[in-house]
Design an enzyme around this catalytic site. Structure first.
Site, mmCIF file in Angstrom:
data_model
loop_
_atom_site.group_PDB
_atom_site.id
_atom_site.type_symbol
_atom_site.label_atom_id
_atom_site.label_comp_id
_atom_site.label_asym_id
_atom_site.label_seq_id
_atom_site.Cartn_x
_atom_site.Cartn_y
_atom_site.Cartn_z
ATOM 1 N N SER A 166 0.892 -1.185 0.124
ATOM 2 C CA SER A 166 0.033 0.050 -0.064
ATOM 3 C C SER A 166 0.861 1.227 0.036
ATOM 4 O O SER A 166 2.139 1.054 0.411
ATOM 5 C CB SER A 166 -0.862 -0.011 1.157
ATOM 6 O OG SER A 166 -1.517 1.057 1.491
ATOM 7 N N TYR A 179 -2.103 -1.143 10.576
ATOM 8 C CA TYR A 179 -1.966 -1.524 9.258
ATOM 9 C C TYR A 179 -0.732 -0.885 8.547
ATOM 10 O O TYR A 179 0.174 -1.471 7.959
ATOM 11 C CB TYR A 179 -3.146 -0.422 8.339
ATOM 12 C CG TYR A 179 -3.266 -0.969 6.994
ATOM 13 C CD1 TYR A 179 -4.118 -1.897 6.627
ATOM 14 C CD2 TYR A 179 -2.919 0.178 6.124
ATOM 15 C CE1 TYR A 179 -4.442 -2.287 5.084
ATOM 16 C CE2 TYR A 179 -3.174 -0.147 4.677
ATOM 17 C CZ TYR A 179 -4.001 -1.279 4.139
ATOM 18 O OH TYR A 179 -4.174 -1.485 2.728
#
Length: 284
Positions: A166, A179
């Site tokens: 990401s 995350y």
């Protein structure tokens, strides 16, 4: 939100990337996690459409049924074999690779399953931090550990492990410590696999901005609450505010990156990252 910008377009054959690769046939298996929805579903369908047998795993059995239905709707040349299971269970992580190998030669692994939780560091539940790491970092490590011998046992040793990272594996935003730290970690895992490969067994990451998936949609209310802004402002100002392309990616666009990375056209992609971020990281 009216005119919801998080709603994905229909997945069609025209939206898929098709490549010519001798290994893209039914005797070759790609194991895909998180295959019951979002990017995982799109990737499973894209690889099956390119002729591969996909061992598709997810906790959501109904979601996997939907993935098979989508592949059937697109007349995929390959096949999708569903395997329901929990990525936090070590016994399952070993078993799912063994089951995948029953369908053919396991050459590809796409670690896509993901979770999100929104809270500041001092309020972030430890059990949520552990769960995010178990699913998005530990499981990819354990699955890679079991898949690598299968790739090495093929006649030419050709195969690849693709890991979903990401932009949060490059930069951090607030309230996402679980995350962010997992995505920074997955990039390190990927480079470690590449360092131990011989150039035919490769590893790569895919780093995108925000994608039209349930993971994104589900975090919008919590982000709005933490920041004290509206849900539309979360999308327009937080998620897309720094991007040059003012639109979220489609799941199939991410799936096409895995197809490219696994193919012969990605043979020099080894330890590197496919950063598809709409200009968010590198411009100002």
């Amino acid at each position: 939100m009216a005119d919801d910008p998080t709603e994905p377009a229909a997945l069609t054959r025209d939206s898929l990337l098709f490549v010519d690769d001798d290994h893209f046939e039914r005797g070759t298996v790609a194991l895909v996690t998180g295959a019951g929805s979002g990017i995982g579903r799109a990737t499973a369908v894209a690889l099956a459409a390119n002729g591969l047998t996909v061992a598709a795993t997810d906790l959501d059995e109904a979601g996997l049924d939907g993935t098979i239905e989508k592949a059937d709707d697109l007349d995929a040349d390959g096949a999708i074999e569903p395997i329901v299971g929990d990525l936090t269970d070590d016994e399952f992580l070993e078993r799912v690779v063994d089951e995948a190998a029953e369908f053919g030669e396991v050459r590809y692994l796409a670690n896509i399953a993901g979770l999100q939780h929104i809270d500041p560091v001092d309020e972030f539940p430890v059990e949520k931090f552990d769960l995010l790491h178990d699913v998005m970092l530990r499981a990819p490590f354990v699955l890679s550990k079991h898949v690598i011998p299968h790739i090495q046992a093929t006649d030419d040793g050709v195969g690849a492990i693709g890991n979903m990272a990401s932009i949060h594996g490059h930069v951090a935003t607030q309230d996402k410590v679980g995350y962010v730290s997992a995505k920074f970690g997955i990039r390190g895992l990927t480079k470690s696999i590449a360092a131990e490969g011989d150039g035919t067994l490769r590893a790569f990451t895919v780093s995108t901005g925000y994608v039209k998936t349930p993971l994104v949609t589900n975090q919008i209310p919590d982000s709005a609450r933490e920041r004290g802004i509206s849900e539309r402002e979360v999308v327009e100002d937080v998620m897309l505010g720094e991007a040059r392309v003012k639109e979220m990616m489609e799941p199939v666009e991410v799936a096409n990156l895995f197809t490219l990375g696994f193919s012969k056209h990605g043979r020099h992609l080894d330890g590197g990252d496919l950063t598809w971020d709409g200009g968010q990281l590198g411009t100002y």
